[in-house]
Design a protein around this motif. Structure first.
Motif, short mmCIF file in Angstrom:
data_model
loop_
_atom_site.label_atom_id
_atom_site.label_comp_id
_atom_site.label_asym_id
_atom_site.label_seq_id
_atom_site.Cartn_x
_atom_site.Cartn_y
_atom_site.Cartn_z
N GLY A 189 0.81 -1.20 0.00
CA GLY A 189 0.00 0.00 0.00
C GLY A 189 0.85 1.26 0.00
N PRO A 190 0.22 2.42 0.12
CA PRO A 190 0.96 3.67 0.12
C PRO A 190 1.63 3.95 1.46
N PHE A 191 2.61 4.81 1.47
CA PHE A 191 3.27 5.33 2.66
C PHE A 191 2.21 5.85 3.63
N GLY A 192 2.28 5.38 4.89
CA GLY A 192 1.28 5.80 5.87
C GLY A 192 1.26 7.29 6.10
N GLY A 193 2.43 7.94 5.96
CA GLY A 193 2.49 9.38 6.14
C GLY A 193 1.68 10.14 5.12
N VAL A 194 1.62 9.64 3.90
CA VAL A 194 0.87 10.36 2.86
C VAL A 194 -0.63 10.16 3.07
N THR A 195 -1.03 9.04 3.66
CA THR A 195 -2.44 8.85 4.02
C THR A 195 -2.83 9.83 5.12
#
Length: 269
Positions: free
Chosen positions: A35-41
């Protein structure tokens, strides 16, 4: 003159239907192992609340719970103002995809006022970023390539040797350069690789379950940081039964404590 949208702004770009629901699209530049980087979420949630017509003030606190990976493709961010007081406002948020809710969050926004101030924490004594080698990771984790990372302590382990310390301290900024705002600061709170990698000297399956960030700076102070490096430092207190914690600080170059964060992380060994 042609202007190019920064990859970070593309990653957190949202369309708004006007009633608190926003739609975004994952981007390959901010992909993580799953999945995507948690920071960008987290940053997308901040941006969704900032865009809401009922929002007052600026971010004070954000807690993001990662229930399941966001899969590649579109996602919806639904935000709701639960209660608005005189100087603070409480929010809930969810990230949804066709297979269900992937992320939940709560946030506090507030109107800051002039008041007595003091910083109890001390910024680590480190060399200037210009004297520290660039250690940006060129490997298989795309999101890390979007940051200029200069490790002072606890860089990514390359040898299978356990380390006594779980502390990582690094100078970091967006690459290419981008001014610091609340969404970017939320993402930087999750810029550290898992502490268990450092302690064990090897990569193991691991992922953040819950991340809380406290924003100590206001918008003007963040704008004053410009595109400069910030100093990010993180450590764990305990690894036990498949979970460990992490506490972190984000400092401006000249000693302003911009944010602190705490998270709990799942790991397999």
């Amino acid at each position: 003159m042609t202007t190019t949208t920064h990859a970070f702004d593309t990653a957190i770009s949202l369309t708004d239907n006007g009633i608190g629901q926003h739609t975004g699209q994952t981007t390959p530049e901010y992909a993580n192992m799953v999945g995507p980087f948690g920071g960008v979420t987290a940053a997308a949630i901040v941006r969704a609340i900032e865009s809401h017509p009922e929002r007052i003030g600026e971010p004070v606190a954000l807690t993001v719970n990662y229930l399941a990976p966001v899969t590649d493709g579109s996602f919806d961010v639904v935000v709701h103002p639960v209660r608005t007081n005189r100087t603070n406002q409480h929010w809930t948020a969810e990230v949804l995809q066709q297979h269900g809710v992937t992320t939940t969050a709560t946030a506090v926004f507030g109107i800051r006022r002039d008041a007595w101030s003091d910083t109890q924490a001390a910024m680590p004594g480190v060399p200037d970023p210009e004297s520290v080698p660039d250690a940006t990771v060129p490997g298989p984790v795309p999101w890390m390539r979007n940051y200029d990372m200069r490790y002072v302590q606890g860089d990514v382990p390359t040898e299978p040797d356990e380390n006594a310390s779980s502390t990582t301290t690094l100078w970091v900024r967006a690459q290419p350069a981008r001014g610091l705002d609340f969404a970017a600061l939320a993402a930087l709170s999750d810029v550290f690789y898992p502490r268990v990698f450092l302690r064990r000297g090897a990569m193991v399956p691991a992922g953040t379950i819950s991340l809380t960030t406290y924003f100590h700076a206001d918008g003007a102070e963040l704008a004053a940081q410009g595109t400069d490096y910030v100093l990010a430092s993180a450590h764990a207190q305990r690894f036990a039964r498949g979970y460990f914690d992490q506490s972190a600080q984000i400092w401006g170059r000249h000693g302003a404590l911009l944010a602190t964060s705490h998270q709990i992380v799942y790991y397999k060994d």
